[in-house]
Design a protein around this motif. Structure first.
Motif, PDB file in Angstrom:
ATOM      1  N   GLY A 270     -37.241  96.751 -24.483  1.00  0.00           N
ATOM      2  CA  GLY A 270     -36.978  96.362 -23.105  1.00  0.00           C
ATOM      3  C   GLY A 270     -36.738  97.546 -22.190  1.00  0.00           C
ATOM      4  N   LEU A 271     -36.245  98.647 -22.740  1.00  0.00           N
ATOM      5  CA  LEU A 271     -36.060  99.842 -21.922  1.00  0.00           C
ATOM      6  C   LEU A 271     -37.404 100.380 -21.437  1.00  0.00           C
ATOM      7  CD1 LEU A 271     -33.252 101.798 -23.831  1.00  0.00           C
ATOM      8  CD2 LEU A 271     -33.043 100.388 -21.780  1.00  0.00           C
ATOM      9  N   PHE A 297     -29.108  93.179 -19.032  1.00  0.00           N
ATOM     10  CA  PHE A 297     -29.125  94.639 -18.901  1.00  0.00           C
ATOM     11  C   PHE A 297     -30.537  95.154 -18.639  1.00  0.00           C
ATOM     12  CE2 PHE A 297     -29.719  98.884 -20.629  1.00  0.00           C
ATOM     13  CZ  PHE A 297     -28.692  99.592 -19.994  1.00  0.00           C
ATOM     14  N   ILE A 298     -31.518  94.700 -19.419  1.00  0.00           N
ATOM     15  CA  ILE A 298     -32.862  95.258 -19.252  1.00  0.00           C
ATOM     16  C   ILE A 298     -33.518  94.749 -17.968  1.00  0.00           C
ATOM     17  CG2 ILE A 298     -33.147  95.522 -21.734  1.00  0.00           C
ATOM     18  CD1 ILE A 298     -35.064  93.167 -21.682  1.00  0.00           C
ATOM     19  N   LEU A 299     -33.158  93.532 -17.509  1.00  0.00           N
ATOM     20  CA  LEU A 299     -33.659  93.071 -16.222  1.00  0.00           C
ATOM     21  C   LEU A 299     -33.140  93.964 -15.095  1.00  0.00           C
ATOM     22  CD1 LEU A 299     -33.342  89.180 -16.494  1.00  0.00           C
ATOM     23  CD2 LEU A 299     -35.451  90.468 -16.176  1.00  0.00           C
ATOM     24  N   ALA A 300     -31.887  94.348 -15.195  1.00  0.00           N
ATOM     25  CA  ALA A 300     -31.286  95.205 -14.168  1.00  0.00           C
ATOM     26  C   ALA A 300     -31.773  96.647 -14.283  1.00  0.00           C
ATOM     27  CB  ALA A 300     -29.764  95.153 -14.275  1.00  0.00           C
ATOM     28  N   PHE A 301     -31.964  97.118 -15.507  1.00  0.00           N
ATOM     29  CA  PHE A 301     -32.426  98.495 -15.721  1.00  0.00           C
ATOM     30  C   PHE A 301     -33.866  98.672 -15.250  1.00  0.00           C
ATOM     31  CE2 PHE A 301     -34.118 101.913 -18.477  1.00  0.00           C
ATOM     32  CZ  PHE A 301     -33.229 102.930 -18.124  1.00  0.00           C
ATOM     33  N   ASN A 302     -34.625  97.572 -15.236  1.00  0.00           N
ATOM     34  CA  ASN A 302     -36.027  97.538 -14.776  1.00  0.00           C
ATOM     35  C   ASN A 302     -37.029  98.030 -15.804  1.00  0.00           C
ATOM     36  OD1 ASN A 302     -35.675  98.228 -11.172  1.00  0.00           O
ATOM     37  ND2 ASN A 302     -34.999  96.539 -12.430  1.00  0.00           N
ATOM     38  N   GLY A 303     -36.612  98.826 -16.759  1.00  0.00           N
ATOM     39  CA  GLY A 303     -37.552  99.391 -17.721  1.00  0.00           C
ATOM     40  C   GLY A 303     -38.227 100.630 -17.163  1.00  0.00           C
ATOM     41  N   PHE A 304     -38.611 101.541 -18.067  1.00  0.00           N
ATOM     42  CA  PHE A 304     -39.244 102.785 -17.632  1.00  0.00           C
ATOM     43  C   PHE A 304     -40.583 102.523 -16.946  1.00  0.00           C
ATOM     44  CE2 PHE A 304     -36.738 104.562 -21.350  1.00  0.00           C
ATOM     45  CZ  PHE A 304     -35.746 105.110 -20.529  1.00  0.00           C
ATOM     46  N   ARG A 328     -29.819 102.153 -11.462  1.00  0.00           N
ATOM     47  CA  ARG A 328     -30.344 101.213 -12.445  1.00  0.00           C
ATOM     48  C   ARG A 328     -29.402 101.101 -13.649  1.00  0.00           C
ATOM     49  NH1 ARG A 328     -32.071 100.074  -8.964  1.00  0.00           N
ATOM     50  NH2 ARG A 328     -30.936  98.226  -9.612  1.00  0.00           N
ATOM     51  N   VAL A 329     -28.870 102.223 -14.090  1.00  0.00           N
ATOM     52  CA  VAL A 329     -27.908 102.188 -15.196  1.00  0.00           C
ATOM     53  C   VAL A 329     -26.660 101.418 -14.763  1.00  0.00           C
ATOM     54  CG1 VAL A 329     -26.475 103.579 -16.732  1.00  0.00           C
ATOM     55  CG2 VAL A 329     -28.791 104.347 -16.157  1.00  0.00           C
ATOM     56  N   LEU A 330     -26.196 101.703 -13.547  1.00  0.00           N
ATOM     57  CA  LEU A 330     -25.017 101.021 -13.018  1.00  0.00           C
ATOM     58  C   LEU A 330     -25.262  99.519 -12.897  1.00  0.00           C
ATOM     59  CD1 LEU A 330     -22.167 101.634 -11.875  1.00  0.00           C
ATOM     60  CD2 LEU A 330     -23.217 101.757  -9.607  1.00  0.00           C
ATOM     61  N   HIS A 331     -26.444  99.163 -12.414  1.00  0.00           N
ATOM     62  CA  HIS A 331     -26.792  97.746 -12.299  1.00  0.00           C
ATOM     63  C   HIS A 331     -26.827  97.071 -13.661  1.00  0.00           C
ATOM     64  CE1 HIS A 331     -29.788  94.547 -10.566  1.00  0.00           C
ATOM     65  NE2 HIS A 331     -28.589  94.053 -10.787  1.00  0.00           N
ATOM     66  N   GLY A 332     -27.336  97.772 -14.671  1.00  0.00           N
ATOM     67  CA  GLY A 332     -27.363  97.220 -16.017  1.00  0.00           C
ATOM     68  C   GLY A 332     -25.975  96.920 -16.541  1.00  0.00           C
ATOM     69  N   VAL A 333     -25.046  97.844 -16.321  1.00  0.00           N
ATOM     70  CA  VAL A 333     -23.661  97.646 -16.764  1.00  0.00           C
ATOM     71  C   VAL A 333     -23.033  96.479 -16.013  1.00  0.00           C
ATOM     72  CG1 VAL A 333     -21.381  98.692 -16.888  1.00  0.00           C
ATOM     73  CG2 VAL A 333     -23.399 100.062 -17.427  1.00  0.00           C
ATOM     74  N   PHE A 334     -23.219  96.444 -14.691  1.00  0.00           N
ATOM     75  CA  PHE A 334     -22.679  95.340 -13.893  1.00  0.00           C
ATOM     76  C   PHE A 334     -23.230  93.997 -14.372  1.00  0.00           C
ATOM     77  CE2 PHE A 334     -21.837  98.113  -9.903  1.00  0.00           C
ATOM     78  CZ  PHE A 334     -20.568  98.394 -10.375  1.00  0.00           C
ATOM     79  N   ALA A 335     -24.535  93.922 -14.629  1.00  0.00           N
ATOM     80  CA  ALA A 335     -25.164  92.666 -15.041  1.00  0.00           C
ATOM     81  C   ALA A 335     -24.619  92.194 -16.386  1.00  0.00           C
ATOM     82  CB  ALA A 335     -26.677  92.842 -15.110  1.00  0.00           C
TER      83      ALA A 335
END
Length: 405
Positions: A270-271, A297-304, A328-335
């Motif tokens: 997913g990353l 997390f991966i939805l928020a991180f968006n993927g590479f 994106r990392v911050l959004h992943g943690v928040f999500a």
């Protein structure tokens, strides 16, 4: 050794290994390419193209400036971006990534925002659209429509929190772009800005529409290339054993967080590409809560894959990519945290109770609106894509003939 020298060695070595992997593993490469192409051809292209074209026209006509003047008092105090950022935010949610980055770059190229404002704006406007969250992930992969509510709530609330945090990005920076004060009310000033923008862009409407179609298809071709590329990379990394090697390290982190190690490989996939990662997560043996947290997390991180699309779009401006990656990392943690917090009150006590109160997304013996919309794109998407590409070729040939005259 010089950092740039190390970077050169790393890039050259990586590309060489990938090239040899493609040559030695043609079957895996072909299957991954076909999978990525199918997703882009059937869903991504036809679902994003109308949004992109209409948005280009709205920007050219001046509607975005109109919205910017009206919503300046809302966007400026909350997120420290101009009011036109509200348009980017809305279109980012409606059409999904990389729309937020595309429109942010457009505003910067028109000098409607500063580079720092662009870095703040793109950090919380590049998000997944509801169709993908509800139809592809919740219904298509998890076969659980109610799960879409949790994923969407964590995703969009997390985006707002990222925007509030990123307002402090370069807090010493002073706003250099603001609308002039005027004795007119806000609505007359907004209409004046709209009219002046339309007069400034003196292209005929037909030419403006042609440019909008050409620019939108060109962007989507770039998006398709990245989707196919990262689908192949993800497949090759798994075949050569790289994913399994890194997964053993990720296992330690997941166990420390009391999360099933069965999610390590889906997380790594997913990353790189969120669609494949979401499918693998839904097929894992982990608890549903843990699956949902990693999916969030991966939805928020968006993927590479998506991040590479954003980096390519921002490369045409002076907006830096590093703040976006941090967001994106911050959004992943928040999500992830929001999914854990909302799980019991929303999913367990409300959505999973005996009385189902969300008939729009789940009806017994009927097809939901989201399912119908997703099915529409699956059936008509290939034809829409083909017609649009034919139009793009015609416009490109016409442009070339005009330039040669």
């Amino acid at each position: 050794m010089n950092v740039q020298v190390l970077k050169t060695i790393f890039l050259a070595s990586s590309m060489t290994i990938i090239a040899f992997s493609i040559i030695l593993l043609p079957e895996h490469t072909l299957d991954a390419s076909k999978s990525g192409l199918s997703m882009w051809w059937n869903i991504v292209f036809p679902s994003l193209l109308p949004f992109f074209i209409i948005s280009e026209l709205l920007i050219g006509i001046g509607v975005v400036r109109f919205i910017g003047v009206l919503l300046e008092p809302f966007m400026r105090p909350l997120f420290r971006v101009p009011g036109s950022g509200a348009f980017v935010w809305a279109m980012g949610i409606a059409s999904g990534f990389p729309a937020g980055a595309k429109y942010t770059a457009h505003l910067r190229q028109n000098n409607d925002i500063t580079a720092i404002e662009g870095e703040r704006l793109v950090s919380f406007t590049n998000c997944s659209n509801p169709l993908f969250i509800f139809a592809a992930v919740a219904v298509g992969f998890f076969h659980n429509p109610s799960l879409g509510i949790i994923l969407a709530a964590a995703h969009y609330i997390g985006n707002i929190l990222v925007g509030l945090v990123m307002r402090f990005h370069r807090s010493e920076d002073r706003f250099t772009k603001s609308y002039e004060r005027s004795p007119l009310g806000r609505l007359p000033r907004a209409f004046k800005a709209l009219h002046e923008t339309r007069l400034y862009d003196d292209r005929p409407f037909g030419k403006m529409m042609g440019d909008a179609v050409h620019s939108s298809i060109k962007t989507l071709l770039m998006v398709g290339g990245f989707i196919i590329l990262f689908s192949v990379l993800n497949e090759l990394l798994g075949v050569i054993g790289f994913t399994g090697m890194v997964a053993s390290i990720v296992n330690v982190i997941l166990i420390a967080l009391h999360i099933s190690p069965a999610l390590s490989t889906p997380l790594l996939s997913g990353l790189f590409e969120i669609t494949l990662g979401s499918r693998l997560i839904s097929e894992s043996s982990a608890l549903l809560l843990q699956q949902t947290m990693i999916a969030s997390f991966i939805l928020a991180f968006n993927g590479f894959s998506v991040q590479a699309q954003v980096a390519s779009i921002l490369a045409d401006t002076d907006i830096r990519f590093k703040p976006f990656f941090f967001a994106r990392v911050l959004h992943g943690v928040f999500a992830m945290v929001l999914t854990l917090v909302l799980w019991k009150p929303i999913y367990v006590e409300w959505l999973s109770s005996g009385t189902k109160t969300l008939p729009v997304f789940h009806r017994e013996n009927s097809t939901s609106i989201i399912d119908q919309l997703y099915g529409f794109f699956e059936q008509t998407g290939p034809w829409l894509t083909l017609i649009a590409l034919i139009v793009f070729v015609i416009l490109s040939i016409r442009r070339m003939s005009i330039q040669l005259q």
